[in-house]
Structure formats: C-alpha cells, structure tokens
Design a protein around this motif. Structure first.
Motif, PDB file in Angstrom:
ATOM      1  N   VAL A  44       8.427   3.635 -17.911  1.00  0.00           N
ATOM      2  CA  VAL A  44       8.283   3.723 -16.449  1.00  0.00           C
ATOM      3  C   VAL A  44       7.929   2.338 -15.922  1.00  0.00           C
ATOM      4  N   ALA A  45       8.606   1.951 -14.846  1.00  0.00           N
ATOM      5  CA  ALA A  45       8.386   0.633 -14.238  1.00  0.00           C
ATOM      6  C   ALA A  45       8.106   0.816 -12.756  1.00  0.00           C
ATOM      7  N   SER A  46       7.055   0.141 -12.266  1.00  0.00           N
ATOM      8  CA  SER A  46       6.658   0.241 -10.852  1.00  0.00           C
ATOM      9  C   SER A  46       6.257  -1.127 -10.338  1.00  0.00           C
ATOM     10  N   PRO A  47       6.405  -1.347  -9.030  1.00  0.00           N
ATOM     11  CA  PRO A  47       6.132  -2.670  -8.472  1.00  0.00           C
ATOM     12  C   PRO A  47       4.660  -3.024  -8.328  1.00  0.00           C
ATOM     13  N   ASN A  48       3.749  -2.053  -8.442  1.00  0.00           N
ATOM     14  CA  ASN A  48       2.325  -2.418  -8.373  1.00  0.00           C
ATOM     15  C   ASN A  48       1.462  -1.353  -9.049  1.00  0.00           C
ATOM     16  N   PRO A  49       0.239  -1.744  -9.405  1.00  0.00           N
ATOM     17  CA  PRO A  49      -0.630  -0.827 -10.167  1.00  0.00           C
ATOM     18  C   PRO A  49      -0.917   0.490  -9.438  1.00  0.00           C
ATOM     19  N   LYS A  50      -0.982   0.444  -8.097  1.00  0.00           N
ATOM     20  CA  LYS A  50      -1.284   1.662  -7.342  1.00  0.00           C
ATOM     21  C   LYS A  50      -0.153   2.683  -7.513  1.00  0.00           C
ATOM     22  N   LEU A  51       1.066   2.242  -7.296  1.00  0.00           N
ATOM     23  CA  LEU A  51       2.221   3.120  -7.482  1.00  0.00           C
ATOM     24  C   LEU A  51       2.333   3.559  -8.944  1.00  0.00           C
ATOM     25  N   HIS A  52       2.023   2.636  -9.842  1.00  0.00           N
ATOM     26  CA  HIS A  52       2.137   2.961 -11.266  1.00  0.00           C
ATOM     27  C   HIS A  52       1.161   4.083 -11.638  1.00  0.00           C
ATOM     28  N   SER A  53      -0.066   3.992 -11.141  1.00  0.00           N
ATOM     29  CA  SER A  53      -1.048   5.066 -11.413  1.00  0.00           C
ATOM     30  C   SER A  53      -0.548   6.382 -10.856  1.00  0.00           C
ATOM     31  N   GLU A  54       0.029   6.297  -9.668  1.00  0.00           N
ATOM     32  CA  GLU A  54       0.481   7.519  -9.004  1.00  0.00           C
ATOM     33  C   GLU A  54       1.601   8.213  -9.792  1.00  0.00           C
ATOM     34  N   GLU A  65       0.823  -1.208   0.000  1.00  0.00           N
ATOM     35  CA  GLU A  65       0.000   0.000   0.000  1.00  0.00           C
ATOM     36  C   GLU A  65       0.863   1.267   0.000  1.00  0.00           C
ATOM     37  N   ILE A  66       2.156   1.054  -0.134  1.00  0.00           N
ATOM     38  CA  ILE A  66       3.106   2.156  -0.107  1.00  0.00           C
ATOM     39  C   ILE A  66       2.829   3.146  -1.239  1.00  0.00           C
ATOM     40  N   ASN A  67       3.113   4.419  -1.022  1.00  0.00           N
ATOM     41  CA  ASN A  67       2.940   5.367  -2.129  1.00  0.00           C
ATOM     42  C   ASN A  67       4.245   6.080  -2.485  1.00  0.00           C
ATOM     43  N   LEU A  68       4.130   6.976  -3.449  1.00  0.00           N
ATOM     44  CA  LEU A  68       5.321   7.576  -4.064  1.00  0.00           C
ATOM     45  C   LEU A  68       6.226   8.283  -3.061  1.00  0.00           C
ATOM     46  N   THR A  69       5.641   8.806  -2.001  1.00  0.00           N
ATOM     47  CA  THR A  69       6.455   9.525  -1.010  1.00  0.00           C
ATOM     48  C   THR A  69       7.433   8.584  -0.301  1.00  0.00           C
ATOM     49  N   ALA A  70       7.212   7.274  -0.412  1.00  0.00           N
ATOM     50  CA  ALA A  70       8.083   6.304   0.249  1.00  0.00           C
ATOM     51  C   ALA A  70       8.950   5.523  -0.742  1.00  0.00           C
ATOM     52  N   ALA A  71       8.918   5.931  -2.010  1.00  0.00           N
ATOM     53  CA  ALA A  71       9.644   5.182  -3.036  1.00  0.00           C
ATOM     54  C   ALA A  71      10.964   5.853  -3.417  1.00  0.00           C
ATOM     55  N   CYS A  72      11.826   5.062  -4.031  1.00  0.00           N
ATOM     56  CA  CYS A  72      13.075   5.568  -4.590  1.00  0.00           C
ATOM     57  C   CYS A  72      12.903   5.684  -6.105  1.00  0.00           C
ATOM     58  N   ILE A  73      13.118   6.889  -6.631  1.00  0.00           N
ATOM     59  CA  ILE A  73      12.968   7.128  -8.072  1.00  0.00           C
ATOM     60  C   ILE A  73      14.329   6.970  -8.741  1.00  0.00           C
ATOM     61  N   VAL A  74      14.376   6.143  -9.752  1.00  0.00           N
ATOM     62  CA  VAL A  74      15.649   5.755 -10.356  1.00  0.00           C
ATOM     63  C   VAL A  74      15.682   6.079 -11.845  1.00  0.00           C
ATOM     64  N   SER A  75      16.813   6.637 -12.284  1.00  0.00           N
ATOM     65  CA  SER A  75      17.076   6.840 -13.711  1.00  0.00           C
ATOM     66  C   SER A  75      18.575   6.657 -13.920  1.00  0.00           C
ATOM     67  N   THR A  76      18.966   6.161 -15.065  1.00  0.00           N
ATOM     68  CA  THR A  76      20.395   5.979 -15.309  1.00  0.00           C
ATOM     69  C   THR A  76      21.139   7.309 -15.278  1.00  0.00           C
ATOM     70  N   THR A  77      20.572   8.307 -15.918  1.00  0.00           N
ATOM     71  CA  THR A  77      21.172   9.650 -15.890  1.00  0.00           C
ATOM     72  C   THR A  77      20.083  10.697 -16.055  1.00  0.00           C
ATOM     73  N   PRO A  78      20.172  11.807 -15.354  1.00  0.00           N
ATOM     74  CA  PRO A  78      19.180  12.868 -15.541  1.00  0.00           C
ATOM     75  C   PRO A  78      19.336  13.539 -16.905  1.00  0.00           C
ATOM     76  N   LEU A  79      20.480  13.333 -17.555  1.00  0.00           N
ATOM     77  CA  LEU A  79      20.694  13.957 -18.865  1.00  0.00           C
ATOM     78  C   LEU A  79      19.849  13.295 -19.951  1.00  0.00           C
ATOM     79  N   MET A  80      19.195  12.171 -19.618  1.00  0.00           N
ATOM     80  CA  MET A  80      18.297  11.526 -20.581  1.00  0.00           C
ATOM     81  C   MET A  80      16.977  12.301 -20.708  1.00  0.00           C
ATOM     82  N   PHE A  81      16.713  13.197 -19.762  1.00  0.00           N
ATOM     83  CA  PHE A  81      15.515  14.043 -19.851  1.00  0.00           C
ATOM     84  C   PHE A  81      15.912  15.317 -20.569  1.00  0.00           C
TER      85      PHE A  81
END
Lengths: 267, 267
Positions: free
Chosen positions: B251-261, B153-169
């Motif tokens: 974008v990859a997330s461990p569950n549909p709730k986090l994915h929607s968020e 039931e965890i939400n985005l405020t408790a997750a770690c956001i990961v990207s290989t490099t911020p320069l990809m944005f």
C-alpha cells in the motif's frame, strides 16, 4: 463523403486541436498546491473538462449554429440542421487524474436518424488522432488502420478481455456473465477507457483484444463507432445489435467469429 | 552514496537503456501476421520480456560478475558480492499487450540484507526515467520528485484508490477489505501497474492516489521502494511494516495521515 459531412470534418479537426490545447494545460498539474479545499478534489479535472467542452461548443455554434450538441458536461443543445455533435472532452478521467497519457477527446457527429457519420479521437499528449467516416476506411494520423486479427481463426481462449473497470458491471447478471468469460479467456486487462478501442482498431495489440463494457453513455462510444467499423472491427451491443444512443452495454471484437463467440456469453 | 552503489548506478542506467531499445522494437507489433499459431498468443510479449531481461543479465555479468540476480523471466543467480539485482523487464504486461505506453522496466538493487539501495524505472516510449537511491531525494529525468499531498489534511473520502486489477485480490478477506474501502473513497481506478506509483511519486496526479495491491512478487515493487520513499511517499505492506522480498500485499499513500487511515481498513 456527403458535402455536409466533409465541411464538418474540417471543423471536427479544429475541435480536437482546441480541446487538446486546453487539456495539455491541465494534465499532470496538481490542484491541491496552494490550499485547495477538500471539496475541490478532482476540481482540476472538472475544470479541464468544462473548459475544453465549452471551447468546442463555442466553435460549433460559430460555424454551424443550426447543429445540435450532446455533451458530457453541460446541457444538451437541440439542433435544426439534422446534424448533432456528440462530445466527450476527456474520455478516460480515471487515466487523466493519474497522469496517464491514455485519455482522449471524443468527437462524434450523428445524422438526423442519430447514426454516427463521423468520429474523431484525439490524444493531445502523443498528438495521435484517429478518424472514422461512415463507409470509409479509418485512419490514425492519416495512416490507414490495419486489423491484423480480421481473418484470424483464433478463439476466445486465446484473447485478452478488456474493460475499463469491473465496477461498471453493476448487476448480478452482468457480473455472472463476466465471471464466465474470465474463466474462458487467456488474459484480462483493466483501465484504458477509449484507448483500448483505439489501440485495438490500430492493430497495436500483441494479442487479440475483446472489449466488453457496460454502464456507458452515448458520448463514451459514439465517436468510436465509425472509427472501429471503418477498421473492420465488430462493435455492437451485448445482443449483437447496432449501437444506438440508448445503448449502455457494448462489445468490440476483431472479427465476426470471435464476436459470435463472445456474444454467446453476453446475450 | 556508497561507492559500490554509485558504480552500480552507472550500470543501472545502461540496463534501462538496453532494455528500452529492445522493448521499443516489439511494442505495438502484432505477432499474428504471417499465421502464428494459437498457442503463440502473446508470444511477442514473452519474447520481448526474455530478450530484454537476458540483455540486462549479460551486462550485469560482464560488469559485476559477483552480483546476484532475481528476475521475472529466467532462473535467479546467486551472488557473492553482497549485491543482488532485481529485474522486471516489462512491468505492465497488461498495458504492453494493449499498446498502452505506460509499462516500464524496473531495475532494483538490494544489499546483503536484501534492503533496496537503488531503484530505476524506465518508460522507453516517453523516455521518462525515475531514479531512487536510499537516503536521497528521488528524481524523474533528473528533476526532483515533488509530492504535493505530503502535508495535506485530505482524507480517504477524497482520495482515488488504485489497483492494477481487482482480480489480484484473490481471498474473500482481501475482497471484503477492498469493498469497504471502495465505499469510503472518492474514486477508483484500475490498470496502470508501476506507472501508478511513478506518477503518484512525481506529483502528476489531479487528486491524491492511494495504491493498494496484492499478489505481487518482489520484482514488481523492489525498484519502487527507493523511488517512493525518496519522494516522501509512504510505502509498506498491509500491516504497515517495511516491505521485504516475502511481501505480496503493498500500500502506498502520499502522507502518514492517509496511510494510517487506509491501514485501518487493511490490517
């Protein structure tokens, strides 16, 4: 090597082993199974960090009760022997939380003038251990470190610029300097924490790395100082000055020519 | 599993082994010893990439001469069998150049509709091999992948956001979306490339990871699709749509709730 340092080198090896055993227990273990609460996210990391650090402090206090301790997790301990340990049980928390085996325990020792005389970095999953002693050649697993770019004529346009995260550059001035450097260099790479320095100092890199970081604490780089300088790596603050416990901005390059070139951007 | 896919799974395993043997030869080898010229910086990476890829293509053409190939390094090959291989010999060049053992060879197989039916990811230094087959549970080294955050039931405020490099944005719109997410989440982490997805899908992470990336090519994520979906991970484009060969934002997330968020920030 001074006898006082040599005695402590033996203990430093034990500290690395003790910390490593604890971290291995926690690595790649998810803590949310069994209904951990939301406010305990990353609790496993904190627990691993604290437990490994405390085990190291206990060992130091048993063997050298007069030594001081500067630590990441707990309260610092003032010493009377003239020697102070500088401990970071998990350098590379961002790797540890992701299950990437590129974090390390960093164990530094400074003298009464706060100058690093000894540094150990230990990666418990691969078992790799780096050792640097002031004035001696550094080694990994007993094998002397070779810096293949030591006398290279290569310049910044051919180097890879490395930082653990761009978010460590918090001021507009820092961000502008890094943007200028990114335009100049061949590649950029993020993540890696202490492993970047260790890999670079070991000559394991397919191109010359220049590591630029900011927003650091003493325990993040103290142990790396004897390791890198004993591998002919240049390692200073952004002004080109010797690193001190107050430094927060660091830069490491494989030779003086590259170091001068990057300092021109950072000063 | 379709017989056509099962036959190719056997070859996919051989492709991973062949690529891995070559990459091990080049990993942590400095190429500048012996006076390599400046314009050959990172030549060792290019050489490792090309040699591993060609070895894989040779094996495919010997076993399944009618199959097509989409590749990172060389020219694509059109096929007639209805199956196309999607190859990335080194996903994680930024790790490979630094001597970090967290790159992998990615081997995907798509059907006539360009839908991934098979994915292998192989890390030759640790020997870890992930396998995903459309409609089946994924595994690493034969062990089924467990996603501990699947029903969390965890939400985005408790997750770690990961990207290989911020320069990809690269666009201001992407950068704004990421800045908004960084304000919301618990931690950020950079670097890691495909290993982030593999580690997350394996349940090796000490906190839930949400991986957000852009500026990708099909060979960067094709093999990961069956691996992640067969591990109950949500893996879509930034609009929440199924990934296709034209997708560049994932974008990859461990569950549909986090994915929607997270999608609410990305759409």
């Amino acid at each position: 090597m001074l006898p006082e340092v040599e005695q402590r080198l033996f203990i430093a090896q034990q500290l690395a082993a003790v910390s490593g055993e604890i971290l291995i227990q926690y690595f790649r273990r998810s803590h949310l199974q069994g209904g951990t609460k939301i406010d305990q996210v990353s609790a496993i990391v904190t627990q691993a960090d604290e437990e490994a650090e405390q085990a190291m402090v206990d060992l130091i206090q048993a063997q050298f009760p007069q030594d001081g301790v500067i630590r990441e997790e707990g309260k610092n301990i003032a010493g009377k022997s003239g020697y102070t340990w500088v401990l970071d049980p998990i350098d590379g928390t961002s790797s540890f939380v992701r299950g990437l085996p590129i974090f390390a325990t960093l164990i530094g020792l400074v003298d009464a003038d706060m100058r690093p005389v000894l540094g150990i970095a230990h990666q418990p999953i691969s078992g790799d251990r780096w050792q640097g002693v002031q004035g001696e050649q550094s080694n990994v697993n007993g094998i002397p470190l070779v810096n293949p770019y030591k006398a290279s004529e290569i310049n910044l346009t051919a180097a890879c610029i490395v930082s653990t995260t761009p978010l460590m550059f918090t001021t507009p001035v820092q961000q502008q300097k890094m943007a200028d450097i990114y335009r100049q260099c061949q590649r950029t790479a993020f993540g890696g924490d202490c492993f970047n320095y260790l890999s670079a100092a070991s000559g394991w890199t397919a191109m010359p790395l220049v590591i630029v970081e900011a927003d650091l604490n003493f325990y993040d780089f103290c142990a790396l100082i004897p390791i890198l300088t004993g591998a002919n790596y240049c390692f200073t603050d952004w002004q080109g000055k010797e690193l001190t416990p107050e430094s927060t901005e660091v830069v490491a390059s494989p030779n003086p020519k590259l170091h001068s070139e990057i300092l021109a951007f950072l000063q």
